[in-house]
Design a protein around this motif. Sequence first.
Motif, mmCIF file in Angstrom:
data_model
loop_
_atom_site.group_PDB
_atom_site.id
_atom_site.type_symbol
_atom_site.label_atom_id
_atom_site.label_comp_id
_atom_site.label_asym_id
_atom_site.label_seq_id
_atom_site.Cartn_x
_atom_site.Cartn_y
_atom_site.Cartn_z
ATOM 1 N N UNK A 75 0.824 -1.220 0.000
ATOM 2 C CA UNK A 75 0.000 0.000 0.000
ATOM 3 C C UNK A 75 0.856 1.266 0.000
ATOM 4 N N UNK A 76 1.903 1.222 -0.778
ATOM 5 C CA UNK A 76 2.785 2.388 -0.885
ATOM 6 C C UNK A 76 2.604 3.035 -2.256
ATOM 7 N N UNK A 77 2.689 4.368 -2.298
ATOM 8 C CA UNK A 77 2.583 5.079 -3.584
ATOM 9 C C UNK A 77 3.638 6.181 -3.625
ATOM 10 N N UNK A 78 4.239 6.354 -4.802
ATOM 11 C CA UNK A 78 5.310 7.354 -4.941
ATOM 12 C C UNK A 78 4.775 8.629 -5.604
ATOM 13 N N UNK A 79 5.316 9.760 -5.151
ATOM 14 C CA UNK A 79 5.003 11.052 -5.762
ATOM 15 C C UNK A 79 6.289 11.841 -5.986
ATOM 16 N N UNK A 80 6.199 12.792 -6.896
ATOM 17 C CA UNK A 80 7.271 13.781 -7.029
ATOM 18 C C UNK A 80 6.669 15.098 -6.570
ATOM 19 N N UNK A 81 6.961 15.492 -5.350
ATOM 20 C CA UNK A 81 6.273 16.643 -4.762
ATOM 21 C C UNK A 81 7.122 17.910 -4.896
ATOM 22 N N UNK A 82 6.530 18.991 -5.449
ATOM 23 C CA UNK A 82 7.267 20.261 -5.490
ATOM 24 C C UNK A 82 7.503 20.755 -4.065
ATOM 25 N N UNK A 83 8.739 21.085 -3.764
ATOM 26 C CA UNK A 83 9.060 21.473 -2.389
ATOM 27 C C UNK A 83 8.488 22.845 -2.024
ATOM 28 N N UNK A 113 9.986 2.358 -6.649
ATOM 29 C CA UNK A 113 11.218 2.816 -6.012
ATOM 30 C C UNK A 113 12.321 1.771 -6.017
ATOM 31 N N UNK A 114 11.987 0.551 -6.398
ATOM 32 C CA UNK A 114 13.003 -0.500 -6.288
ATOM 33 C C UNK A 114 14.173 -0.273 -7.242
#
Lengths: 387, 364
Positions: free
Chosen positions: A181-189, A233-234
């Motif tokens: 149940x993991x999801x990746x994002x690219x979040x603007x800082x 992410x692997x």
Amino acid sequence: MDFSQVELTSDQLVFEKEIRELISQNWTPNLAHIAVDHDRMPKSVRMEMSRRGWIHPELAVEAGGAGLGEIELEMITNLFDEYYIPANVSSSLLIPTLEKFGSQWLKDNVLPGIRSGELTTCLGYSEPDNGSDMAAATTRAVQDGDTWVINGQKMWTTWGNESDYVFLLTRTGAVEEKHRTLTMFLVPMNTPGVEATPVWILGGGRTNVTFYTDVVISDNYRIGPVNDGWSVMSEPLATEHGAGVVTEGVSPVNGSMGAGFSRVFQKLVDGAIQWAASRTMPDGRSRLEDPLVRAALAEAMLDLEMCWNAEGELGKPMSAEALAKHADKLADMAAPEGLLDFGVDGSIAAGIIASERQHAPGTAVYGGTTEIYRNNLARRLGLPRPY
Amino acid sequence: MTLVLRRNDYTLSDEQGQLVDMLRSLFTEQSTIDVVRAAEPLGFDQNLWSTVQDNGLLTISIPESVGGDGGGLVELVLAGIEIGRTAAPVPLIDHVVTMRLLSALKGTGVSIDALDWKAALAGDLIVSLAPISTWELGSQLVPSGAVAKAVVAFKDGAIILMTRETPAAQAQNEGCAPVAWWSPNDEDVLTTTLLEGHEAVDIWELAHREWRIATAASLVGLMAISSEIARGYALDRKAFGVTIAKFQAISHQLADIHMDVVTARNMTIKAAWLTENEPDFRPELAAMAMAHATRAALRSTAKAVHVHGGMGITNEADISLFYRKVSSWSLVGGGIRRDLDDISTAIDHRAQELVVTALTSSNR
Ligand SMILES: Cc1cc2nc3c(=O)[nH]c(=O)nc-3n(C[C@H](O)[C@H](O)[C@H](O)COP(=O)(O)OP(=O)(O)OC[C@H]3O[C@@H](n4cnc5c(N)ncnc54)[C@H](O)[C@@H]3O)c2cc1C
């Protein structure tokens, strides 16, 4: 099999000259503060580099790189090292993943800047309560129509204070489901609700705690399928660990972050040799002739050669441990001056011996601890998961 | 200052790969653990030696000009690793290194009449090398000295050849290696001076490096097989209801052994290639390969024994045999202290390279 010297072509010699000029015009190292692993080159230098496509020189010119080959890449690495330029501005770990899993919008609007190096990234995996056990992440992302709302806290977000984006590991289901149940994002800082506060570490470097409070981002920033963050992410993780390094060509087989540690190790040995060369024994002979000093230096050189021969995933744990071992031994060998910081009366070779003893312990932790590397190695040897 | 880059390519050519396959199956079939045990205490098996002779292995690394097949040090290293993997009781490394030295001497016009060249080339007469040239004890423990009738050594600035009618008596040792004391002053020994002067120093020095590298290779083989044996045992053996490989205290030791094996192999291969192709580049690499292989073999076979629990220290366990072999094979050349002594020449070299720059803020 081939260990011969690379004959640089005339183009490559020109390239070398160009890099040296660029560096000397834009960069004066502050040796009082060598935290090569945790500093970043100043933005001005980065933009100069970026203009030439040298942040990701391996990428094609159209893709923001310089279309350069392995030799030029290795030249850049070595020259940056020579001038103590912290080269931590690359997003090469992430680019293949963003290309593979990023939304079309992201590929059109963000990826070009990341490729050219105008935009920078950092990694948001670890949390206060879980570092090695990344699949226990609790930073929560909740979908709300076309947007996501993120709440939580990350720990050790190195460069989180000076990056444009964070590659963020979030929880999008039940924690008990761990990596499912993991999801990746690219979040603007610069999104409201994102905040980075400093954590200062041994050796003077900075990393950060980052807080995410009701951070709202568009679904365009999601990387890969919901709940499949673990596969996303692997790949970058494996690359970071140095897995699958090819043993052909000019890059060292120790291609993980271990190569960086080994370069620092070389500087440590050089500093210790400079100490010995500048000191005399009571009978007037050089310390270079002291059998105990020679034994300590010879052992360090032996381990350095060993590190350069540690391939793939072996590179990081072996280099980290060898660096720590010899930072201790050489600081002691050069005692009492071995404890002095750069610039202090009597200090040795940029205070490198003193500063490496501070820097070394971290090398066995960040990017995965040496124990985690051994677990991984054991799995590769076909051994079962730990009891 | 210009940048210097070097290649880092450890891959074997197809031919080298085929050589390894051939050697692997030959030694696995012919040098079984029973053969190795039966060859003790001398540590020599005549049948296996004949097989080695019949398969042309003694000439793979000998120049064509003196009757060999023209292979080099890298091929000898590959053979050394395979010998180590079965602890094969044959003096191939010592013999071939010595023959390479003698071939080099022949190449410079030295005549080696005191030796039946044909018999030596064929391996009917075994030759060996006395690796320690300081002779503190007057006589010297020679690897394969208990099966060789001729030993080449370096003494008082000269390369000498010592010959005997029969090999010297073995000096008993835990690894059952055929080592023996040799001395040019022994009344059974006939000593001939082969070459003196600078050229002798250079030729000897190179041969000594080759011996270290090829011997390091045999230690890599001993470690590699010990690693596999320990892994197998750890997967098999149960304690507290689980296989012991599940305990990190065990699996991490196996990971450490693996790191030692890989680095020792890579260092040996690299040292061999560079010694062969660019003998003037970093001459310390041979001593480094040997020092690392020695310490790595000593500690990793000790760990491999420990992983076996009590069974590891029984004489009947295979692992204890490899542990014993490591002691004898690794230390007969004089041990890590001597290697470090040679490695330390690199300190002086580096001290000259390092311009004392702005880096040094000391005014003391
Ligand atoms: C300077 C610095 C910079 C960092 N930069 C980043 C970054 O940019 N982004 C990011 O996401 N993270 C970063 N990290 C986090 C780093 O990856 C973690 O610190 C590391 O993975 C260890 O996690 P932890 O600190 O929570 O230690 P823990 O996981 O709590 O480990 C504590 C101890 O237990 C051991 N241990 C834990 N699990 C096991 C196991 N299964 N088997 C055996 N031993 C075990 C560990 O080896 C360690 O010795 C950074 C850390 C540091 C110190």
